[in-house]
Each structure stands twice: as structure tokens, then as C-alpha cells.
Design an enzyme around this catalytic site. Sequence first.
Site, PDB file in Angstrom:
ATOM      1  N   SER A   1     102.475  47.597  62.694  1.00 21.16           N
ATOM      2  CA  SER A   1     103.713  48.021  63.338  1.00 21.16           C
ATOM      3  C   SER A   1     104.747  48.232  62.245  1.00 21.16           C
ATOM      4  CB  SER A   1     104.193  46.945  64.322  1.00 21.16           C
ATOM      5  OG  SER A   1     105.537  47.185  64.711  1.00 21.16           O
TER       6      SER A   1
ATOM      7  N   ARG B   1      79.528  91.442  85.135  1.00 19.61           N
ATOM      8  CA  ARG B   1      80.085  91.006  83.848  1.00 19.61           C
ATOM      9  C   ARG B   1      81.600  90.990  83.884  1.00 19.61           C
ATOM     10  NH1 ARG B   1      80.873  88.205  79.659  1.00 19.61           N
ATOM     11  NH2 ARG B   1      80.593  89.036  77.567  1.00 19.61           N
TER      12      ARG B   1
ATOM     13  N   ARG C   1      94.737  67.006  60.535  1.00 27.29           N
ATOM     14  CA  ARG C   1      94.674  65.551  60.342  1.00 27.29           C
ATOM     15  C   ARG C   1      93.261  64.997  60.495  1.00 27.29           C
ATOM     16  NH1 ARG C   1      98.539  61.446  60.919  1.00 27.29           N
ATOM     17  NH2 ARG C   1      97.749  59.431  61.657  1.00 27.29           N
TER      18      ARG C   1
ATOM     19  N   GLN D   1      74.368  91.075  83.300  1.00 28.19           N
ATOM     20  CA  GLN D   1      74.549  91.391  81.879  1.00 28.19           C
ATOM     21  C   GLN D   1      74.607  90.114  81.049  1.00 28.19           C
ATOM     22  OE1 GLN D   1      78.228  93.017  79.437  1.00 28.19           O
ATOM     23  NE2 GLN D   1      77.177  94.723  80.443  1.00 28.19           N
TER      24      GLN D   1
ATOM     25  N   LYS E   1     101.562  42.278  63.931  1.00 22.51           N
ATOM     26  CA  LYS E   1     100.716  43.021  64.869  1.00 22.51           C
ATOM     27  C   LYS E   1      99.553  43.740  64.187  1.00 22.51           C
ATOM     28  CE  LYS E   1     102.454  45.283  68.275  1.00 22.51           C
ATOM     29  NZ  LYS E   1     103.205  46.334  69.001  1.00 22.51           N
TER      30      LYS E   1
ATOM     31  N   ASN F   1      93.341  55.828  70.397  1.00 21.69           N
ATOM     32  CA  ASN F   1      93.099  57.189  69.922  1.00 21.69           C
ATOM     33  C   ASN F   1      91.883  57.785  70.609  1.00 21.69           C
ATOM     34  OD1 ASN F   1      91.718  59.198  67.997  1.00 21.69           O
ATOM     35  ND2 ASN F   1      93.752  59.011  67.080  1.00 21.69           N
TER      36      ASN F   1
ATOM     37  N   HIS G   1      88.624  42.593  90.289  1.00 27.51           N
ATOM     38  CA  HIS G   1      89.979  42.883  90.779  1.00 27.51           C
ATOM     39  C   HIS G   1      91.028  42.188  89.909  1.00 27.51           C
ATOM     40  CE1 HIS G   1      88.170  44.587  94.405  1.00 27.51           C
ATOM     41  NE2 HIS G   1      87.391  43.519  94.421  1.00 27.51           N
TER      42      HIS G   1
ATOM     43  N   THR H   1      72.564  94.921  74.592  1.00 29.54           N
ATOM     44  CA  THR H   1      73.984  94.881  74.875  1.00 29.54           C
ATOM     45  C   THR H   1      74.568  93.713  74.092  1.00 29.54           C
ATOM     46  OG1 THR H   1      75.641  94.842  76.636  1.00 29.54           O
ATOM     47  CG2 THR H   1      73.758  93.369  76.884  1.00 29.54           C
TER      48      THR H   1
END
Length: 475
Positions: free
Chosen positions: A309, A349, A30, A261, A315, A323, A185, A136
Site C-alpha cells: 500500500s 455471407r 503493460r 460461403q 499491508k 487482477n 451461506h 473464395t
Amino acid sequence: MPHTDRILSSGRASLAAAVPPVALGPLDGRYQPAVAPLVDHLSEAALNRNRVHVEVEWFIHLAEHAVLPGLAPLGDEQKAGLRRIVTDFDTDAVAELAEIEAVTVHDVKAVEYYIGRRLPALGLGHLVPLVHFGCTSEDINNLAWALGVKDATTDVWLPAARALVADVAGLAESAAGTPMLSRTHGQPATPTTLGKEMAVVAHRLGRQLSRIERTEYLGKINGATGTYAAHYASVPDADWTAVSRGFVEALGLTWNPLTTQIESHDWQAELYADVARFNRVLHNFCTDVWSYISIGYFQQIPVEGATGSSTMPHKVNPIRFENAEANLELSNALLDVLGATLVTSRWQRDLTDSSSQRNIGVAFGHSLLAVSNVRKGLARLDVAEDVLAADLDQNWEVLAEAVQMVMRAEAIAGVEGMDNPYERLKELTRGRRVDAERLQEFVAGLGLSPQAAQRLSALTPATYTGIATELVRYL
């Protein structure tokens, strides 16, 4: 992964994929368009391309410095051919590498063989043993991840975050003089301006960006346990620490001289903590804006044809900010886990970092998606100045602080009758609304000096904002 002809600024072909028919996660389905730029830096394919890049540059570095006996600097065409292995790394290369890995059952070894296959065509077949010399797997991996994270941060995430901060700063400047009732508050409190409150957010976010911009991206290339043992066993006369440092710094990274490592990943934990802190400040901003929308301080501009909505046509829901909240929480959950996990490794490691780091792109993806949503949400907001003004006019009791402090100053100056200012204002205002007439009547009966009385009589909730407008300039 379908082929694409888009070219990155580095000259590499883009690895961004189209939306797959069925995606397990939303970032690959999405929301894929919003996070696609990260694919070129933090996907599995990008990790493999960066591994190829590190291996190729190490090959060239060793040859250029004639580190091993019998080595000589490469010709320009040979170096260009080697670097084309990186710039030509496309979806066909991804498929070929997957076929090799199916046999090796080792991702970095597959990269070594992938490069080795291409050396004979460049006249370098005799140097196949030079590929991955002294390394390595973690020598290649830590550098590949550092390059991917650095590029994703500097080329994708930071520009998006800076643009968001600029949007908030722009709102701060445009609304610098728009008075607004504060709510400490959740209760009516000393007024401010909308612009000053937005400036606080822009300043907070900007400080976190400054920290992120100063990130050190560390890297190492020093062998199986960080001792250069194989290097000195094979070529004892070389200055391997100088070779290592020069190579890491040539990649644009900071050399880490002391590791096991693995490169210790502390820099990653530091970066992820800073990004997470940015996310948290932004999350706080989203909840505040959502609340301002709910009390009418902001009006949302409807999108033509959009549905707010499914049943209530009036709305316009603040979905962009909601989101963003969710995506910031998901991003931080991953960033926090990464920061805690990556700084720990059993003895020299273990592989916990390998699995963890494959989620770096997901962590940045959710943050990038949130940033995109907040910017889209801000672009659809209008400041409802009439609502702000009406709210101020209904709360004249917020001037009690000003009256009290003027009484204190008058008492210090020797004016009589200024006793117990706090208690007297408390009796006037606690638990009740005070309108302009009642407050002015109270002030008129105090016996203030003419200058003080004039200042207070001219004061309204809308003008009791101190230097809020001027403070925006500190952005």
C-alpha cells in the site's frame, strides 16, 4: 514490428513483438510479456502467415494430386521452396504484404499476389494461376483462423491452464488433512479440509480442460457458396469433395462438408463457451481465495522490496487474485460475444465474423494473463494452520449435526429418549455459541448407548471431517 530470431517448434520465425513505445491496450503494453506467445498464433501477422501457409499447401495439394489437366507433382526442391515462403515469413514479409494490401484493399488478394511474386524464382512462374485456384477468400480465412486458434489453444493456453490445475491439485494434496471450518451461506457449517476444498476446484477445472482438449477444429474449402460450382465448371471430372476433404484433414483439421460461403463457426462458439466456463470456475476460485486471505486462513508471503500500500506499510494486498478476476471478466465478455456473433451470418455471407475474429487473441490474452496471475498468487501463499484450528475451536456448535444424526440412529435402533433430536439441538445451538464443555454436558445427558456416547465424546470440530482427506485421491 521488430525482427526476432526466435524460432517456433514448427520451424517458423516468431512474430512476437517488443513492447511498443505507446500501446492502446494493456495486452500490448503493460502485460505484453505474459501474453507474447499468443502473438505467434492469433495476431494479424500470424493470420497472414497462416493464410500464406494455407495457400501454399493448397497449391502443392492440387499439383501433387494432378487435379487440373497439365499438372504434375512438384519436385522436392520446389516444394521446399514453396514452404520456405511460410517459414521465412517475418517482419519484412509483414511489411511487404501491407504494401500490396494498400493497393488491393483486400487482405486475401494481397496474400495471393505475395505468393505469386515468388513463384518465378522457383521455376513455377507458369503456375501463378494455380495460386488461390477455386477459392473464395473465406476458404483461406476459415482454415487460417482454425489453425491459429488450434495452435494457440493447444500450444499456449492449454499448457498454462494445465499447469495452474496442477498447482491447485498440489495444494489439495499437501493440505488434504488440514481441517477447516466450512461456511455455507457465510455461516459456520460442517467442517471439511482445506485440501478437499482445493480438490473440488482442481476437479472442476480439470473437467473443463478435458472438454477443451476434445475440441474439433473444423475447416472447409468449397468455393463461393459451398457448392464447388467453380471447381466443377473448370475441371468437371475431378472428385472435388475428396480433394477438399483430403486437404483439410492434411492440415490437421476436421472437414466440414456442408457450409455456405463461410465455415459456420459453431466449433468456435463451442470452444469459447468451454474456455469461458473454465474462466468462471477460476473466477469463483479467486474470490474464495481472496476471502480466505481476508480471514487469515492463507498468509501471503511478502515479495522483497514490494509495496503493498502506498500509505499503509503493513499491508500485503491480494492483487494477483484481484487482477485475475478483472481479466477473467474481460475475457468472458469477449468470449460470450464471439460465441453469440460467430454462429450467425446473413444468408450465405456477411462480414460480422471478420471483425469479431480479430478479437480472439484479446479474449485468450486476458484469460492467459489471469492464469499467470493466479499461479503467481498461489506461489506466495502459506496455509495458516493455527488460524484454521482456532476458528474450528470457536465453533463447537457445528457438531450439532453429528449429535442429531446419532440420536436419529439410536432411535431407529430402539434406544429410549431420542425424541425430537433436531428441535432439541436447535434449542441448544440456534443463535448462540456452544463450547466444548456445554456440548459434552448435553451429550452426556442424552442416555445414548455406550458406543454412541463414546464416538460423540471423542468428536471435535477438527475431527468432524468425514472422509474429506481420502476424497482428495479422486483427483
